[in-house]
Design a protein around this motif. Structure first.
Motif, mmCIF file in Angstrom:
data_model
loop_
_atom_site.group_PDB
_atom_site.id
_atom_site.type_symbol
_atom_site.label_atom_id
_atom_site.label_comp_id
_atom_site.label_asym_id
_atom_site.label_seq_id
_atom_site.Cartn_x
_atom_site.Cartn_y
_atom_site.Cartn_z
ATOM 1 N N GLN A 29 0.882 -1.159 0.000
ATOM 2 C CA GLN A 29 0.000 0.000 0.000
ATOM 3 C C GLN A 29 0.921 1.211 0.000
ATOM 4 O OE1 GLN A 29 -2.577 -0.310 3.386
ATOM 5 N NE2 GLN A 29 -3.808 -1.925 2.449
ATOM 6 N N THR A 30 0.754 2.090 -0.971
ATOM 7 C CA THR A 30 1.729 3.166 -1.154
ATOM 8 C C THR A 30 1.093 4.542 -1.160
ATOM 9 O OG1 THR A 30 1.554 3.125 -3.575
ATOM 10 C CG2 THR A 30 3.183 1.659 -2.575
ATOM 11 N N THR A 31 1.938 5.533 -0.860
ATOM 12 C CA THR A 31 1.617 6.938 -1.080
ATOM 13 C C THR A 31 2.839 7.570 -1.725
ATOM 14 O OG1 THR A 31 2.399 7.589 1.113
ATOM 15 C CG2 THR A 31 0.045 7.156 0.878
ATOM 16 N N LEU A 32 2.602 8.397 -2.704
ATOM 17 C CA LEU A 32 3.661 9.115 -3.415
ATOM 18 C C LEU A 32 3.464 10.592 -3.168
ATOM 19 C CD1 LEU A 32 5.961 9.336 -5.561
ATOM 20 C CD2 LEU A 32 4.173 9.310 -7.302
ATOM 21 N N THR A 33 4.485 11.246 -2.619
ATOM 22 C CA THR A 33 4.413 12.694 -2.400
ATOM 23 C C THR A 33 5.569 13.366 -3.120
ATOM 24 O OG1 THR A 33 5.621 12.482 -0.317
ATOM 25 C CG2 THR A 33 3.233 12.545 -0.186
ATOM 26 N N GLN A 34 5.304 14.564 -3.575
ATOM 27 C CA GLN A 34 6.316 15.357 -4.251
ATOM 28 C C GLN A 34 6.697 16.515 -3.353
ATOM 29 O OE1 GLN A 34 5.154 16.694 -8.137
ATOM 30 N NE2 GLN A 34 7.131 17.610 -8.563
ATOM 31 N N TYR A 40 10.855 13.235 -4.827
ATOM 32 C CA TYR A 40 9.684 12.408 -4.565
ATOM 33 C C TYR A 40 9.958 11.441 -3.419
ATOM 34 C CZ TYR A 40 8.111 14.009 -9.135
ATOM 35 O OH TYR A 40 7.725 14.787 -10.190
ATOM 36 N N ILE A 41 8.921 11.172 -2.634
ATOM 37 C CA ILE A 41 9.014 10.172 -1.577
ATOM 38 C C ILE A 41 7.850 9.202 -1.740
ATOM 39 C CG2 ILE A 41 8.883 9.707 0.894
ATOM 40 C CD1 ILE A 41 10.289 12.352 1.387
ATOM 41 N N ILE A 62 13.431 9.651 -4.250
ATOM 42 C CA ILE A 62 14.034 9.869 -5.561
ATOM 43 C C ILE A 62 14.223 11.367 -5.705
ATOM 44 C CG2 ILE A 62 13.763 9.558 -8.043
ATOM 45 C CD1 ILE A 62 11.405 7.614 -6.099
ATOM 46 N N ARG A 63 15.465 11.774 -5.961
ATOM 47 C CA ARG A 63 15.727 13.217 -6.090
ATOM 48 C C ARG A 63 16.923 13.456 -6.998
ATOM 49 N NH1 ARG A 63 19.939 14.207 -2.364
ATOM 50 N NH2 ARG A 63 20.133 12.477 -0.905
ATOM 51 N N VAL A 71 18.482 7.486 -5.768
ATOM 52 C CA VAL A 71 17.394 6.716 -5.178
ATOM 53 C C VAL A 71 17.905 6.160 -3.851
ATOM 54 C CG1 VAL A 71 15.834 4.760 -5.451
ATOM 55 C CG2 VAL A 71 16.538 6.073 -7.469
ATOM 56 N N VAL A 72 17.218 6.507 -2.776
ATOM 57 C CA VAL A 72 17.577 6.013 -1.451
ATOM 58 C C VAL A 72 16.407 5.174 -0.941
ATOM 59 C CG1 VAL A 72 18.182 6.634 0.913
ATOM 60 C CG2 VAL A 72 19.010 8.034 -0.986
ATOM 61 N N VAL A 73 16.692 3.937 -0.534
ATOM 62 C CA VAL A 73 15.668 3.041 -0.017
ATOM 63 C C VAL A 73 15.942 2.784 1.459
ATOM 64 C CG1 VAL A 73 14.591 0.774 -0.225
ATOM 65 C CG2 VAL A 73 15.457 1.928 -2.281
#
Length: 105
Positions: A29-34, A40-41, A62-63, A71-73
């Motif tokens: 279940q995801t949320t994408l925020t800018q 982006y997160i 992602i930046r 990309v940092v995980v």
């Protein structure tokens, strides 16, 4: 985990949306925020199994700019199999698509 993509002229918004879709395809279940034009997160949660009541959590940031994307995980409560999936499937697939020009602007 961190992955850097250099000199590829990447459409960062399309890249972030594709990562989010890959997570959704795996049951997250995801949320994408800018947070800015190229920042982006993606936050994802997933129940860790039937026996365990832990919740796996992942944050993908992602930046950068189109020619220098980072990309940092970050993950929590994800076991060895989950880390292997992140490295091989998620980041590996993204790397292949970058090399094939899938995200090129």
């Amino acid at each position: 985990m961190q992955k850097v993509f250099e000199n590829n002229n990447i459409n960062i918004q399309m890249f972030a949306q594709d990562i989010e879709n890959s997570l959704k395809d795996e049951g997250w279940q995801t949320t994408l925020t800018q947070n800015g034009s190229n920042d982006y997160i993606i936050r994802g949660t997933k129940k860790a199994g039937h026996i365990h009541h832990k919740v796996e959590e992942i944050i993908v940031r992602i930046r950068g700019d189109p020619n220098n994307v980072i990309v940092v995980v970050e993950e929590e409560n994800i076991g060895a199999f989950g880390r292997m999936w992140i490295n091989a499937k998620l980041l590996g697939e993204m790397e292949r698509k970058v090399k094939d020009g899938f995200y090129s602007m």
